[in-house]
Design a protein around this motif. Structure first.
Motif, PDB file in Angstrom:
ATOM      1  N   LYS A  30      16.553 -45.788  76.068  1.00 59.89           N
ATOM      2  CA  LYS A  30      17.683 -46.299  76.845  1.00 59.89           C
ATOM      3  C   LYS A  30      17.462 -47.733  77.321  1.00 59.89           C
ATOM      4  N   GLY A  31      16.264 -48.013  77.801  1.00 60.57           N
ATOM      5  CA  GLY A  31      15.981 -49.350  78.315  1.00 60.57           C
ATOM      6  C   GLY A  31      16.083 -50.411  77.238  1.00 60.57           C
ATOM      7  N   LEU A  32      15.485 -50.145  76.085  1.00 56.65           N
ATOM      8  CA  LEU A  32      15.508 -51.111  74.989  1.00 56.65           C
ATOM      9  C   LEU A  32      16.919 -51.270  74.429  1.00 56.65           C
ATOM     10  N   ILE A  33      17.659 -50.180  74.360  1.00 61.84           N
ATOM     11  CA  ILE A  33      19.057 -50.247  73.892  1.00 61.84           C
ATOM     12  C   ILE A  33      19.870 -51.166  74.799  1.00 61.84           C
ATOM     13  N   HIS A  34      19.706 -50.983  76.094  1.00 60.08           N
ATOM     14  CA  HIS A  34      20.456 -51.791  77.068  1.00 60.08           C
ATOM     15  C   HIS A  34      20.111 -53.279  76.936  1.00 60.08           C
ATOM     16  N   VAL A  35      18.833 -53.585  76.844  1.00 59.09           N
ATOM     17  CA  VAL A  35      18.394 -54.980  76.757  1.00 59.09           C
ATOM     18  C   VAL A  35      18.892 -55.631  75.470  1.00 59.09           C
ATOM     19  N   LEU A  36      18.757 -54.940  74.355  1.00 56.74           N
ATOM     20  CA  LEU A  36      19.173 -55.514  73.069  1.00 56.74           C
ATOM     21  C   LEU A  36      20.682 -55.732  73.004  1.00 56.74           C
TER      22      LEU A  36
END
Length: 355
Positions: free
Chosen positions: A22-28
């Motif tokens: 979730k965190g990486l999806i949001h940042v990207l």
């Protein structure tokens, strides 16, 4: 992983979706949107704060190891205008989820440019880790001598501790060089040879040479080597900017600017706009030997000759061993006065007054 192209970003997003991160999806997604709208400031903000956003979103602490931090001071937009993005780190480093670990010369830059001004000013207590104290440096020498199976007389152990200013890396490399020489007892010549070996072609030489070359290339300063050589001749005295400028036939402002930049990289010490050599005898010897031929325009010296130059210089210094031995014994007495360990500050005061 360094991502430069838009296609790579989308591939990274696909991977993040597959991993359900979730965190990486949001940042990207945020970064892709900022890139699509050409919002440079938001791209930088997401890049800097991305690790914290990922760790906080995922409730999974991580750490960021910062290297070449000085490069962020030179980030510019397409017009060449430098961007002041230091303040972005205010959010990026706050909290317990994403620790930032900084090493090397970047520590000085952060202390001077970030922790003492702007939004982070007075929010941190700066603790400087010093070199090993005298007693610990001697103990390290004894331990390594035992490990490498040779005899290290106390006077030479004391000289080594003094010469290396208690830096464990230097002590270990020099004593390892003794070990490789297969000598069973260390005398002045053996110790001198080992130091010469390390400064002129050993691991210490390679490490210092790479660091300096990297700094020169990254800053595009053509006179760094010459200034460092001339500066090293002032030993512990203030570096005379005007004298160096005259020798190099350049304006004083050029020398001062170069010294200022080198102080940010811990190559020179700055005290209230006065510049000094760093208190590191190994670096000073390295600079004198390495760049003497360049400044003096003489043919390259072979390694054997360079070692002899260093050896003779060090053997002259070794005549001071008796004085250092007396000082060391006094220091040990001060440290352990009446069978009680005395704080470093008191011991240092005692030594200054004893001298």
């Amino acid at each position: 992983m360094i991502i430069n192209e838009l296609t790579d970003l989308r591939m990274a997003l696909d991977l993040a979706l597959e991993l359900k991160d979730k965190g990486l999806i949001h940042v990207l997604k945020c970064y892709l949107n900022a890139k699509k709208s050409h919002d440079l400031y938001m791209m930088l903000k997401i890049a800097i704060c991305g690790p914290k956003i990922v760790s906080k979103t995922n409730q999974n602490p991580i750490c960021v190891i910062v290297d070449d931090f000085q490069k962020i001071l030179n980030i510019a937009d397409v017009s060449g205008r430098l961007l002041n993005i230091i303040g972005i780190y205010h959010y990026g480093v706050e909290g317990n989820y994403c620790s930032h670990i900084v090493s090397g010369s970047e520590v000085s830059i952060i202390m001077k440019e970030i922790l003492t001004r702007g939004p982070l000013a007075e929010k941190f207590e700066i603790v400087v880790m010093d070199y090993l104290n005298h007693i610990s440096a001697l103990e390290l020498g004894r331990t390594l001598a035992k490990k490498y199976e040779f005899e290290l007389p106390e006077e030479h152990n004391i000289y080594l501790a003094k010469y290396t200013i208690g830096l464990p890396y230097y002590i270990n490399r020099i004593l390892y060089s003794v070990h490789k020489s297969k000598e069973k007892v260390v005398n002045a010549e053996v110790l001198s040879n080992s130091i010469a070996q390390e400064i002129t072609r050993g691991a210490i030489y390679k490490d210092l040479d790479v660091q300096l070359l990297k700094y020169i290339k990254s800053n595009k300063l053509s006179i760094v080597r010459s200034i460092l050589y001339f500066a090293s001749n002032y030993e512990d005295e203030p570096i005379q900017i005007e004298e160096i400028a005259e020798k190099l036939r350049v304006p004083k402002v050029v020398v001062k600017m170069t010294l200022s930049q080198m102080s940010m990289a811990d190559l020179i010490e700055s005290r209230e706009d006065i510049y000094y050599n760093i208190p590191d005898h190994i670096v000073r010897k390295f600079l004198k030997i390495q760049y003497f031929r360049e400044v003096k325009k003489i043919p390259p010296m072979n390694l054997e000759y360079k070692e002899k130059v260093e050896l003779l210089s060090l053997l002259r210094d070794s005549q001071k061993i008796n004085k250092i031995l007396v000082q060391s014994k006094m220091l040990q007495l001060i440290y352990s006065w009446n069978n009680r360990m005395v704080p470093d500050q008191i011991a240092d005061w005692g030594m200054r007054n004893a001298e």
